[in-house]
Design an enzyme around this catalytic site. Structure first.
Site, PDB file in Angstrom:
ATOM      1  N   LYS A  45       0.821  -1.220   0.000  1.00 23.55           N
ATOM      2  CA  LYS A  45       0.000   0.000   0.000  1.00 23.55           C
ATOM      3  C   LYS A  45       0.854   1.268   0.000  1.00 23.55           C
ATOM      4  O   LYS A  45       0.521   2.256   0.637  1.00 23.55           O
ATOM      5  CB  LYS A  45      -0.940  -0.010   1.201  1.00 23.55           C
ATOM      6  N   CYS A  46       1.931   1.247  -0.755  1.00 24.71           N
ATOM      7  CA  CYS A  46       2.875   2.363  -0.813  1.00 24.71           C
ATOM      8  C   CYS A  46       2.787   3.024  -2.188  1.00 24.71           C
ATOM      9  O   CYS A  46       2.447   2.371  -3.178  1.00 24.71           O
ATOM     10  CB  CYS A  46       4.287   1.813  -0.575  1.00 24.71           C
ATOM     11  N   GLY A  47       3.092   4.292  -2.256  1.00 23.85           N
ATOM     12  CA  GLY A  47       3.104   4.991  -3.539  1.00 23.85           C
ATOM     13  C   GLY A  47       4.125   4.429  -4.516  1.00 23.85           C
ATOM     14  O   GLY A  47       4.012   4.625  -5.724  1.00 23.85           O
ATOM     15  N   THR A  49       4.729   1.118  -4.748  1.00 24.76           N
ATOM     16  CA  THR A  49       4.410  -0.300  -4.934  1.00 24.76           C
ATOM     17  C   THR A  49       4.307  -0.681  -6.403  1.00 24.76           C
ATOM     18  O   THR A  49       4.973  -1.615  -6.862  1.00 24.76           O
ATOM     19  CB  THR A  49       3.090  -0.660  -4.204  1.00 24.76           C
TER      20      THR A  49
END
Length: 173
Positions: A45-47, A49
């Site tokens: 859930k990371c920018g 990813t």
């Protein structure tokens, strides 16, 4: 840096570590002797990813037959961006990004309870700001001999290090 610098790590090679896969089964990293590894702390859930997982899969497919392996370690230490179980993180990587490389059990990469393999990696290649990992998708390139070649920050795209991977693959043991 403090007391947990290289003096607390006695292992000389990544091949001396045992880790757990996403189902909890022990994996002896000596099985990767003679292979070039890219060790990455991942999050779903990371920018970063989408771009990182896509490019890691591309790199793995391109170089796996030459002895290259991506080792993905889910980590929830950065704004809780890997909130699920280890198995859910593995499923996410394999389903959404067609990852065919190993996705291990969730680990901590910083602090007193950091996974021993990450203590080793950081002690061998601290960044200019110290050994602490700053964010998801920090990458460590490890040679066939189990030694850390280089460390790349979050903003370094996996595809941008292809030349380093090729150089490591070309080296004799």
């Amino acid at each position: 840096m403090g007391a947990s610098s290289s003096s607390s790590v006695s292992e000389k090679s990544i091949h001396q570590f045992t880790v757990k896969d996403s189902s909890g089964k022990e994996v002896d990293l000596s099985v990767y002797q003679g292979k070039v590894l890219l060790v990455v702390n991942v999050a779903s859930k990371c920018g970063f990813t989408e771009s990182n997982y896509t490019q890691l899969t591309e790199l793995y497919r391109k170089y796996k037959d030459q002895g290259f392996v991506v080792l993905a370690f889910p980590c929830n230490q950065f704004l809780s961006q890997e909130p699920g179980t280890s198995e859910e993180a593995h499923q996410f990587a394999c389903t959404r990004f067609k990852a065919e490389y190993p996705v291990f059990q969730k680990v901590r990469v910083n602090g007193q309870n950091a996974a021993p393999v990450y203590k080793f990696l950081k002690s061998k290649k601290p960044s200019f700001l110290g050994s602490r990992i700053k964010w998801n998708f920090t990458k460590f390139l490890v040679g066939k001999d189990g030694q850390v070649i280089d460390r790349y920050g979050t903003t370094v795209s996996p595809l941008s290090i292809q030349k380093d991977i090729e150089k490591a693959l070309a080296q004799e043991l």
